[in-house]
Enzyme design. Structure first.
Site, short mmCIF file in Angstrom:
data_model
loop_
_atom_site.label_atom_id
_atom_site.label_comp_id
_atom_site.label_asym_id
_atom_site.label_seq_id
_atom_site.Cartn_x
_atom_site.Cartn_y
_atom_site.Cartn_z
N ARG A 99 0.84 -1.20 0.00
CA ARG A 99 0.00 0.00 0.00
C ARG A 99 0.87 1.25 0.00
NH1 ARG A 99 -4.88 -1.83 4.17
NH2 ARG A 99 -5.30 -3.77 3.06
N SER A 152 -10.43 -6.46 9.56
CA SER A 152 -11.60 -5.76 9.07
C SER A 152 -12.41 -6.78 8.29
CB SER A 152 -11.14 -4.62 8.18
OG SER A 152 -12.18 -3.71 7.94
N ARG A 204 2.05 0.63 10.24
CA ARG A 204 1.63 1.11 8.91
C ARG A 204 2.83 1.06 7.96
NH1 ARG A 204 -2.97 3.83 7.87
NH2 ARG A 204 -3.29 4.18 10.08
N GLU A 234 -6.87 -1.45 15.15
CA GLU A 234 -7.41 -2.37 14.15
C GLU A 234 -6.39 -3.47 13.79
OE1 GLU A 234 -8.51 -0.47 10.48
OE2 GLU A 234 -8.54 -2.37 9.41
N ARG A 274 0.74 -6.81 12.54
CA ARG A 274 0.09 -6.20 13.70
C ARG A 274 -0.12 -7.22 14.81
NH1 ARG A 274 -4.17 -1.56 11.45
NH2 ARG A 274 -2.56 -0.37 10.33
#
Length: 430
Positions: free
Chosen positions: A261, A351, A276, A348, A393
């Site tokens: 990303r 999802s 991130r 988070e 994560r």
RNA sequence: GGAGAGGUGGCCGAGUGGCCGAAGGCAACGGUUUGCUAAACCGUCGUAGGGACAAAAUCUCUACCGAGGGUUCAAAUCCCUCCCUCUCCGCCA
């Protein structure tokens, strides 16, 4: 994507239901182009009908050995007229199609109203955040001290927002991937797939990343390929342009892939650590169901993701995203958030979304209802996916929740068999 | 990267300018026959868009033979470009 007919007849309804989410859609243009498309279509079809009749007449005269020059002359020019109208029609359809692909999905009735994360609703918690006697250290401090995380060298070979895992860190990442895949395939009924991590434009359009979010993706320079931002893209598109039999539903896949990303627009957020990154590992869950089963599947799938955290004994909570915080393609999303002691908050880690027929329509994924009768018309499937889990994560959560006062990290029980029986990560000289 | 062959309905496969949305076969579905299974026989059997109807059923028109353009009164069929698959060669983990 919405049903074009429904969009044409109910654009006001869609517009109201979308609220803030549909703000940047030029609704008047959509409406006008829809009307124009219908008019031009009718015109083209009438002209074609005329041409067809005329050509048939020529053929008939020829067979009857009668002169056909007059009939041929009459049709001369009609072809050009058709081409002109078709050109206009094509332009209208292209513009309309592109606009339609940029309209987000409608939220499900059970989705709370809201414009940002503050509108999300917590629906359950699991586990209790441990009260440490000393202040919790952030994972990058723990990891760097133990010699298992190396951000400096990652920056040297790639840049910001990359990480190098080494030693027990790399081993734990691999252990997590294997553990997650084993649980989902062994206990939850998913089929493991290992897809390409580069995909073409059609695949990206099918799941909704394109055309609207191209700036979030890495694209190759010489080929029109994109690096996947999630395994959702290749795995959901496995069945693009296919008709599944109802008996085969639900189809459930799990896939480990790296994800890429650009994180454009996230400058300043989570700049340190593994939270991130431009490249991270994820085990994904994907399901295809009949429309009347998709919401029970969403609960199941979310539960499958939760079970990983439970088995790792990591405290978490589940929130329902409000309409404004949901992704473009989703009709309903649960976020699973894991407790991070250093931040004193839940973050988070998964999802899980039901896309209903939104992606299926874009990717043309249908199923044929069983029952045999002629009313067995094909219908769009519903697609779902969720992280099960984001691996990096999860590593973060383990480092932080299992940190010891002496700087070491205890390895969760279920991971030990995957790490050669190792019970604790202590200082590892490089 | 070079050379060649090919892409037709769920699958196989015929079709070199008009009567072709497309023969035939398989599969599927419904039925007849049958103690059950099998076989045989009969029938049904693509997708999408527009219009008619309040709607469903239905009727009707149009498009679709890998994609896009071109030639022609008329294209699955002829021409061009692109994509994909296969075979051989080269390169390569």
């Amino acid at each position: 994507m919405h049903d074009p007919k429904y969009l044409r007849d109910n654009s006001n309804l869609i517009r109201t239901s979308l609220g803030m989410r549909g703000q940047d859609v030029p609704w008047d243009v959509v409406q006008n182009l829809g009307d124009e498309r219908r008019i031009l279509t009718t015109e083209v079809e009438q002209l074609r009908h005329e041409l067809k009749k005329g050509s048939d007449e020529v053929a008939r005269l020829r067979r009857a050995k009668e002169p056909a020059e007059q009939a041929m002359a009459a049709m001369k020019g009609l072809g050009d007229r058709i081409k002109n109208v078709e050109d206009s029609l094509r332009k209208v359809e292209e513009t309309l199609g592109d606009l339609a692909l940029r309209i987000p999905n409608l939220p499900h009735q059970t989705v709370p109203v809201g414009s940002d994360a503050s509108g999300n609703i917590e629906i359950r918690r699991w586990g209790t955040p441990s009260s440490l006697t000393v202040p919790a250290k952030p994972h990058w401090e723990i990891g760097e001290a133990l010699g298992i995380l190396d951000f400096d060298r990652a920056a040297k070979i790639a840049g910001a927002r990359f990480a190098v895992l080494s030693g027990a860190g790399a081993r734990m990442e691999r252990a997590l991937i294997n553990y997650m895949l084993d649980l989902h395939t062994g206990s939850h009924g998913y089929r493991e797939v290992l897809p390409p991590v580069m995909v073409n434009r059609k695949a990206m359009t099918g799941t909704g990343q394109l055309p609207k979010f191209e700036e979030d993706l890495f694209r190759l320079r010489d080929e029109d390929y994109f690096l996947i931002p999630t395994a959702e893209v290749p795995v959901t598109n496995l069945h693009r342009e296919e008709i599944l039999s109802e008996d085969s539903l639900p189809v459930r896949y799990t896939a480990y892939t790296p994800c890429f990303r650009r994180e454009a627009g996230s400058y300043g957020k989570d700049t340190r650590g593994l939270i991130r990154l431009h490249q991270f590992n994820k085990v994904e869950l994907v399901a295809f169901t009949a429309p009347d089963r998709s919401y029970e599947e969403l609960e199941r799938l979310t539960g499958h993701a939760e079970s990983i955290l439970q088995n790792l004994r990591l405290p978490y909570r589940v929130v329902t995203l409000c309409a404004g915080d949901m992704g473009f393609s989703a009709a309903k999303t649960y976020d699973i958030e894991v407790w991070l002691p250093s931040q004193g908050q839940y973050r988070e880690i998964s999802s899980c979304s039901n896309f209903e027929s939104f992606q299926a329509r874009r990717a043309n994924i249908k199923y044929r209802p069983a029952g045999g009768k002629k009313d067995a018309k094909t219908e769009f499937v519903h697609t779902l996916n969720g992280s099960g889990l984001a691996v990096g994560r999860t590593l973060v959560a383990i480092l932080e929740n299992y940190q010891q006062p002496d700087g070491s990290v205890v390895i969760p029980d279920v991971l030990r068999p995957y790490m050669g029986g190792m019970e604790r990560i202590a200082l590892q000289p490089a």
